[in-house]
Design a protein around this motif. Structure first.
Motif, PDB file in Angstrom:
ATOM      1  N   GLY B  54       7.314   9.277  -8.284  1.00  0.00           N
ATOM      2  CA  GLY B  54       5.939   9.407  -7.847  1.00  0.00           C
ATOM      3  C   GLY B  54       5.475   8.210  -7.038  1.00  0.00           C
ATOM      4  N   CYS B  55       4.184   7.996  -7.050  1.00  0.00           N
ATOM      5  CA  CYS B  55       3.627   6.917  -6.222  1.00  0.00           C
ATOM      6  C   CYS B  55       2.264   6.487  -6.763  1.00  0.00           C
ATOM      7  N   ILE B  56       2.079   5.194  -6.872  1.00  0.00           N
ATOM      8  CA  ILE B  56       0.759   4.681  -7.230  1.00  0.00           C
ATOM      9  C   ILE B  56       0.271   3.757  -6.126  1.00  0.00           C
ATOM     10  N   ARG B  57      -1.036   3.614  -6.056  1.00  0.00           N
ATOM     11  CA  ARG B  57      -1.568   2.720  -5.022  1.00  0.00           C
ATOM     12  C   ARG B  57      -2.576   1.761  -5.608  1.00  0.00           C
ATOM     13  N   VAL B  58      -2.738   0.636  -4.922  1.00  0.00           N
ATOM     14  CA  VAL B  58      -3.715  -0.380  -5.304  1.00  0.00           C
ATOM     15  C   VAL B  58      -4.782  -0.402  -4.229  1.00  0.00           C
ATOM     16  N   TYR B  59      -6.039  -0.326  -4.630  1.00  0.00           N
ATOM     17  CA  TYR B  59      -7.103  -0.424  -3.632  1.00  0.00           C
ATOM     18  C   TYR B  59      -8.321  -1.145  -4.164  1.00  0.00           C
ATOM     19  N   TYR B  60      -9.005  -1.785  -3.230  1.00  0.00           N
ATOM     20  CA  TYR B  60     -10.257  -2.475  -3.504  1.00  0.00           C
ATOM     21  C   TYR B  60     -11.375  -1.575  -2.994  1.00  0.00           C
ATOM     22  N   ILE B  61     -12.577  -1.753  -3.518  1.00  0.00           N
ATOM     23  CA  ILE B  61     -13.726  -1.121  -2.881  1.00  0.00           C
ATOM     24  C   ILE B  61     -14.658  -2.220  -2.395  1.00  0.00           C
ATOM     25  N   VAL B  62     -14.744  -2.325  -1.070  1.00  0.00           N
ATOM     26  CA  VAL B  62     -15.546  -3.368  -0.440  1.00  0.00           C
ATOM     27  C   VAL B  62     -16.643  -2.688   0.369  1.00  0.00           C
ATOM     28  N   ASP B  63     -17.899  -2.993   0.044  1.00  0.00           N
ATOM     29  CA  ASP B  63     -19.047  -2.355   0.701  1.00  0.00           C
ATOM     30  C   ASP B  63     -18.902  -0.836   0.679  1.00  0.00           C
ATOM     31  N   GLY B  64     -18.505  -0.314  -0.459  1.00  0.00           N
ATOM     32  CA  GLY B  64     -18.393   1.131  -0.620  1.00  0.00           C
ATOM     33  C   GLY B  64     -17.179   1.759   0.037  1.00  0.00           C
ATOM     34  N   GLU B  65     -16.354   0.926   0.665  1.00  0.00           N
ATOM     35  CA  GLU B  65     -15.173   1.465   1.354  1.00  0.00           C
ATOM     36  C   GLU B  65     -13.889   1.107   0.635  1.00  0.00           C
ATOM     37  N   GLU B  66     -13.017   2.106   0.484  1.00  0.00           N
ATOM     38  CA  GLU B  66     -11.709   1.844  -0.109  1.00  0.00           C
ATOM     39  C   GLU B  66     -10.832   1.051   0.856  1.00  0.00           C
ATOM     40  N   LYS B  67     -10.220   0.002   0.329  1.00  0.00           N
ATOM     41  CA  LYS B  67      -9.255  -0.768   1.116  1.00  0.00           C
ATOM     42  C   LYS B  67      -7.938  -0.778   0.368  1.00  0.00           C
ATOM     43  N   THR B  68      -7.006   0.023   0.823  1.00  0.00           N
ATOM     44  CA  THR B  68      -5.714   0.123   0.158  1.00  0.00           C
ATOM     45  C   THR B  68      -4.805  -1.013   0.585  1.00  0.00           C
ATOM     46  N   THR B  69      -4.256  -1.743  -0.408  1.00  0.00           N
ATOM     47  CA  THR B  69      -3.404  -2.873  -0.037  1.00  0.00           C
ATOM     48  C   THR B  69      -1.941  -2.669  -0.392  1.00  0.00           C
ATOM     49  N   ALA B  70      -1.654  -1.707  -1.270  1.00  0.00           N
ATOM     50  CA  ALA B  70      -0.247  -1.531  -1.638  1.00  0.00           C
ATOM     51  C   ALA B  70       0.042  -0.152  -2.194  1.00  0.00           C
ATOM     52  N   PHE B  71       1.252   0.309  -1.917  1.00  0.00           N
ATOM     53  CA  PHE B  71       1.794   1.510  -2.531  1.00  0.00           C
ATOM     54  C   PHE B  71       3.049   1.124  -3.284  1.00  0.00           C
ATOM     55  N   VAL B  93      -6.163   0.881  -9.560  1.00  0.00           N
ATOM     56  CA  VAL B  93      -4.788   1.356  -9.441  1.00  0.00           C
ATOM     57  C   VAL B  93      -4.810   2.833  -9.787  1.00  0.00           C
ATOM     58  N   SER B  94      -4.292   3.665  -8.907  1.00  0.00           N
ATOM     59  CA  SER B  94      -4.302   5.094  -9.205  1.00  0.00           C
ATOM     60  C   SER B  94      -3.016   5.784  -8.779  1.00  0.00           C
ATOM     61  N   CYS B  95      -2.738   6.908  -9.427  1.00  0.00           N
ATOM     62  CA  CYS B  95      -1.579   7.730  -9.062  1.00  0.00           C
ATOM     63  C   CYS B  95      -1.957   8.619  -7.889  1.00  0.00           C
ATOM     64  N   ILE B  96      -1.177   8.589  -6.836  1.00  0.00           N
ATOM     65  CA  ILE B  96      -1.495   9.506  -5.745  1.00  0.00           C
ATOM     66  C   ILE B  96      -0.532  10.683  -5.703  1.00  0.00           C
ATOM     67  N   GLU B  97       0.381  10.727  -6.680  1.00  0.00           N
ATOM     68  CA  GLU B  97       1.241  11.896  -6.884  1.00  0.00           C
ATOM     69  C   GLU B  97       1.435  12.044  -8.384  1.00  0.00           C
ATOM     70  N   ASP B  98       1.825  13.227  -8.831  1.00  0.00           N
ATOM     71  CA  ASP B  98       2.246  13.354 -10.221  1.00  0.00           C
ATOM     72  C   ASP B  98       3.410  12.378 -10.411  1.00  0.00           C
ATOM     73  N   SER B  99       3.324  11.539 -11.429  1.00  0.00           N
ATOM     74  CA  SER B  99       4.287  10.446 -11.541  1.00  0.00           C
ATOM     75  C   SER B  99       4.844  10.283 -12.947  1.00  0.00           C
ATOM     76  N   ILE B 100       6.016   9.690 -13.010  1.00  0.00           N
ATOM     77  CA  ILE B 100       6.551   9.246 -14.295  1.00  0.00           C
ATOM     78  C   ILE B 100       6.628   7.729 -14.241  1.00  0.00           C
ATOM     79  N   LEU B 101       5.969   7.099 -15.192  1.00  0.00           N
ATOM     80  CA  LEU B 101       5.815   5.649 -15.168  1.00  0.00           C
ATOM     81  C   LEU B 101       6.374   5.006 -16.425  1.00  0.00           C
ATOM     82  N   LEU B 102       6.805   3.772 -16.285  1.00  0.00           N
ATOM     83  CA  LEU B 102       7.018   2.926 -17.451  1.00  0.00           C
ATOM     84  C   LEU B 102       5.754   2.119 -17.629  1.00  0.00           C
ATOM     85  N   VAL B 103       5.132   2.267 -18.784  1.00  0.00           N
ATOM     86  CA  VAL B 103       3.930   1.490 -19.048  1.00  0.00           C
ATOM     87  C   VAL B 103       4.243   0.484 -20.141  1.00  0.00           C
TER      88      VAL B 103
END
Lengths: 193, 193
Positions: B54-71, B93-103
DNA sequence: AGTATTTCTTAACTTAAGTGAACGAGTTAA
DNA sequence: TTAACTCGTTCACTTAAGTTAAGAAATACT
């Protein structure tokens, strides 16, 4: 100078006298004059550099133009990529001030890590810490405009802006020297109007 | 899924059955639906995420706008900054696909590291490797224009361009979605003229 | 001290990214 | 099936960075 090193290490692990002596016996301390080029593009090298005093920079030459990507000052260090995967270096590393450096190579690292598990632990802690810092820096870079990056640097590393030539700072901020000049003039204008 | 994990680990260290069982007993495997938010701004969390599928992404919200910095995709992972220095998270941090993760969490890391020196070694190797990669990525980002970054991504991670929404890709490249559209049209124009 | 060189700034012009708005395609929900 | 949303694209306009060139300021060299 040795004390500065041991103080730094003591933040991560506490060394015995034996371990300290093992470290000192490696003959790591070197001084380098401003302008010394430690690594050139196309070279192979095994050396790592850790700055005890002074400043070194990493830069690429693209289409004849220097592109500075990093500065390392007191208590920071570089392990050039070519020293890790044994390829030819894609960038230059040079001293931009008279500096005192720890120069080591990966053999020494392997030796110390196998002799003293503490070094292994310290290396893990250090690289985890540096990785976390790099990620934050990269994130900030991505979500900021050049102007914000400059203001940010002014806050966090005012020393860099003082001690480093502007044309090197410019590419560090991802822009050209002319744009940095303009940007500074713009900020000044805003603050005085 | 376990085999995929052990294959990955075997690139760094070889585990005994005992060590493998210790790892499995931690109950690390979790699945997460597309859209799951693993971490929110302002939250505290100790959890680390490693993507098996799967895939997860990291994003900030700056002035109401999503800023994605990493996948992070297969065999990549995140240790959120707030899990290291125990502060409130500055990003999502959110999943952008159905994912299998080690937590996992840092307690598990500490436990495994102290029980099995091999884990300490693996962690050092992994973080050194990731640090080296991050530095290269950051360097490339700094010395490239948005257009070069896009072309570069097309070469190195064509899958990302396919599987990820364009507006998220845009901030990952340091620009706005409109600019990404324009930039792609520009490239297409160049190649057909 | 005086010259040469490098670095910094300014300016005019070009190019590309930011902004705000609109439109259509595709998706979701009622 | 229609209405509401999301997403990607396009457009016109604004703003900022790139480019080229010139000159001033600082530094290094002899």
């Amino acid at each position: 100078m040795q004390d500065i090193l041991f103080d730094f290490i003591s933040k991560y692990v506490s060394l015995t006298e034996e371990e300290k002596n093992a470290l000192l016996s490696l003959d790591l301390f070197h001084s380098a004059k401003k302008g010394t080029i430690l690594l050139k593009e196309g070279q192979k090298s095994q050396e790592n550099y850790f700055v005890l005093k002074g400043c070194i920079r990493v830069y690429y030459i693209v289409d004849g133009e220097e592109k500075t990507t990093a500065f390392y000052t007191e208590m920071e260090g570089v392990t050039p990529h070519c020293a890790i995967n044994e390829t030819y270096s894609e960038y230059y590393v040079s001293c931009i001030e008279d500096s005192i450096l720890l120069v080591s190579n990966s053999d020494m690292g392997v030796e110390m890590n196998s002799k003293f598990p503490k070094f292994e632990i310290m290396c893990r802690m250090l690289s985890e810490e540096l990785l976390a810092k790099k990620i934050i820096d990269f994130d900030e870079f991505k979500i900021s405009s050049p102007e914000q990056r400059y203001l940010n640097l002014l806050q966090k590393r005012p020393d860099l802006i003082q001690r480093i030539p502007q044309y090197q700072l410019a590419s560090y901020l991802g822009i050209k020297p002319q744009s940095l000049s303009r940007l500074k003039a713009r900020i000044l204008e805003k603050s005085t109007e």
